[in-house]
Scaffold this motif. Structure first.
Motif, PDB file in Angstrom:
ATOM      1  N   GLU A 283       0.832  -1.201   0.000  1.00  0.00           N
ATOM      2  CA  GLU A 283       0.000   0.000   0.000  1.00  0.00           C
ATOM      3  C   GLU A 283       0.870   1.255   0.000  1.00  0.00           C
ATOM      4  OE1 GLU A 283      -3.501   2.061  -0.316  1.00  0.00           O
ATOM      5  OE2 GLU A 283      -3.246  -0.106  -0.387  1.00  0.00           O
TER       6      GLU A 283
ATOM      7  N   GLN B 249       0.794   4.183  -2.816  1.00  0.00           N
ATOM      8  CA  GLN B 249       0.585   5.585  -2.464  1.00  0.00           C
ATOM      9  C   GLN B 249       1.700   6.450  -3.031  1.00  0.00           C
ATOM     10  OE1 GLN B 249      -0.041   6.107   1.749  1.00  0.00           O
ATOM     11  NE2 GLN B 249      -1.813   4.754   1.764  1.00  0.00           N
TER      12      GLN B 249
ATOM     13  N   VAL C 167      -3.153   8.343   5.043  1.00  0.00           N
ATOM     14  CA  VAL C 167      -4.305   8.221   4.150  1.00  0.00           C
ATOM     15  C   VAL C 167      -5.183   7.084   4.620  1.00  0.00           C
ATOM     16  CG1 VAL C 167      -5.032   7.713   1.792  1.00  0.00           C
ATOM     17  CG2 VAL C 167      -2.996   9.097   2.187  1.00  0.00           C
ATOM     18  N   GLU C 168      -6.446   7.404   4.848  1.00  0.00           N
ATOM     19  CA  GLU C 168      -7.410   6.367   5.203  1.00  0.00           C
ATOM     20  C   GLU C 168      -8.269   5.986   4.012  1.00  0.00           C
ATOM     21  OE1 GLU C 168      -9.628   6.924   8.766  1.00  0.00           O
ATOM     22  OE2 GLU C 168      -7.974   7.934   9.749  1.00  0.00           O
ATOM     23  N   HIS C 169      -8.579   6.990   3.182  1.00  0.00           N
ATOM     24  CA  HIS C 169      -9.435   6.736   2.033  1.00  0.00           C
ATOM     25  C   HIS C 169      -9.208   7.839   1.003  1.00  0.00           C
ATOM     26  CE1 HIS C 169     -13.030   5.518  -0.204  1.00  0.00           C
ATOM     27  NE2 HIS C 169     -13.263   6.803  -0.358  1.00  0.00           N
ATOM     28  N   ILE C 170      -9.185   7.459  -0.241  1.00  0.00           N
ATOM     29  CA  ILE C 170      -9.085   8.458  -1.316  1.00  0.00           C
ATOM     30  C   ILE C 170     -10.027   8.005  -2.436  1.00  0.00           C
ATOM     31  CG2 ILE C 170      -7.096   7.372  -2.396  1.00  0.00           C
ATOM     32  CD1 ILE C 170      -6.209  10.212  -3.199  1.00  0.00           C
ATOM     33  N   ASP C 171     -10.787   8.943  -2.938  1.00  0.00           N
ATOM     34  CA  ASP C 171     -11.724   8.675  -4.031  1.00  0.00           C
ATOM     35  C   ASP C 171     -11.453   9.686  -5.121  1.00  0.00           C
ATOM     36  OD1 ASP C 171     -13.825   7.792  -5.580  1.00  0.00           O
ATOM     37  OD2 ASP C 171     -15.375   8.721  -4.347  1.00  0.00           O
TER      38      ASP C 171
END
Length: 56
Positions: free
Chosen positions: A16, A20, A49-53
């Motif tokens: 991960e 990133q 970073v927990e979430h990226i959209d």
């Protein structure tokens, strides 16, 4: 951003953190450096970073 680079790394089992890093490099290139026409020394990194959209 070299999306192919990102998907290839994912398919090859990249961590991960590495994914990133690839995404941050792509964003830096396209949005901040404007394909090497400005901000050449600017570094970009994702942290915590927990979430990226992202939608295109």
């Amino acid at each position: 951003m070299g999306v192919n680079r990102l998907f290839t790394a994912k398919d090859q089992g990249a961590t991960e953190q590495h994914l990133q890093q690839i995404a941050a490099e792509g964003l830096a290139q396209m949005y901040f450096r404007a394909n090497n026409t400005r901000a050449l020394g600017l570094g970009v990194e994702f942290t915590d970073v927990e979430h990226i959209d992202i939608e295109l």
